[in-house]
Design a protein around this motif. Structure first.
Motif, short mmCIF file in Angstrom:
data_model
loop_
_atom_site.label_atom_id
_atom_site.label_comp_id
_atom_site.label_asym_id
_atom_site.label_seq_id
_atom_site.Cartn_x
_atom_site.Cartn_y
_atom_site.Cartn_z
N CYS A 71 -1.01 -0.72 4.17
CA CYS A 71 -2.21 -1.54 3.98
C CYS A 71 -2.99 -1.02 2.78
CB CYS A 71 -3.09 -1.52 5.22
SG CYS A 71 -2.33 -2.38 6.61
N GLY A 75 -8.04 -2.88 4.36
CA GLY A 75 -7.67 -4.12 5.03
C GLY A 75 -7.61 -5.33 4.12
N CYS A 78 -1.83 -6.20 3.58
CA CYS A 78 -0.80 -5.30 4.08
C CYS A 78 0.57 -5.85 3.71
CB CYS A 78 -0.88 -5.16 5.60
SG CYS A 78 -2.40 -4.40 6.19
#
Length: 168
Positions: A71, A75, A78
């Motif tokens: 990742c 966030g 990924c």
């Protein structure tokens, strides 16, 4: 002598770069990939038919399954990769170990393997039950999807620039 840049100069450059991207680069990329795929379909089909004509089917055992997810930036995105290591014995008793892209097989599970005994058995692969015809159809559909993405980028470009010009 005052040589200041006109206020709308940056806007004109951005407008030109946007048009270049949406109307030439992005559709050109998608259509080039689609064209390359479409042109190579017959060669890949012939190669697959030739491989299947010589291939021997045997059973192999999945010795390792390596699945990795990476990742990025808290966030933002990924990506994952997966491969399996398979071990099998050829008809003449030689043990071969090869890697294949991930399947639903688990470690220590028996899987069907196709290999060409006349060439390098390391080029073996797990038999997923597809046929050369189904692979050809899938390649054609994928190339058609790239053509649609190219058309979609043109439509997006026209939509963006039509909206921009009606707001001005």
């Amino acid at each position: 002598m005052n040589r200041s840049i006109p206020k709308n100069y940056n806007s004109n450059i951005n407008d030109w770069l946007g048009k270049l991207f949406f109307f030439i680069l992005l559709p050109g990329f998608f259509w080039s990939v689609a064209g390359l795929m479409y042109v190579t379909i017959p060669d890949r089909y012939r190669t697959e038919v030739d491989f299947r004509a010589r291939a021997v089917r045997t059973d192999g055992i999945v010795t390792k399954k390596n699945q990795k997810t990476t990742c990025y930036g808290g966030g933002l995105g990924c990506s994952s990769s997966c491969d399996v290591t398979v071990k099998f014995q050829t008809d003449w008793g030689k043990t071969i170990v090869f890697s294949n892209s991930c399947t639903s097989a688990k470690e220590n599970q028996t899987v069907p393997v196709l290999y060409d005994p006349d060439s390098s058995p390391v080029k073996a692969r797990i038999d997923i039950g597809d046929s050369p015809d189904s692979r050809r159809t899938n390649d054609f559909i994928l190339s058609f999807i790239f053509v649609l993405f190219g058309i979609g980028s043109l439509v997006a470009g026209f939509s963006i620039y039509e909206t921009k010009h009606t707001q001005d």
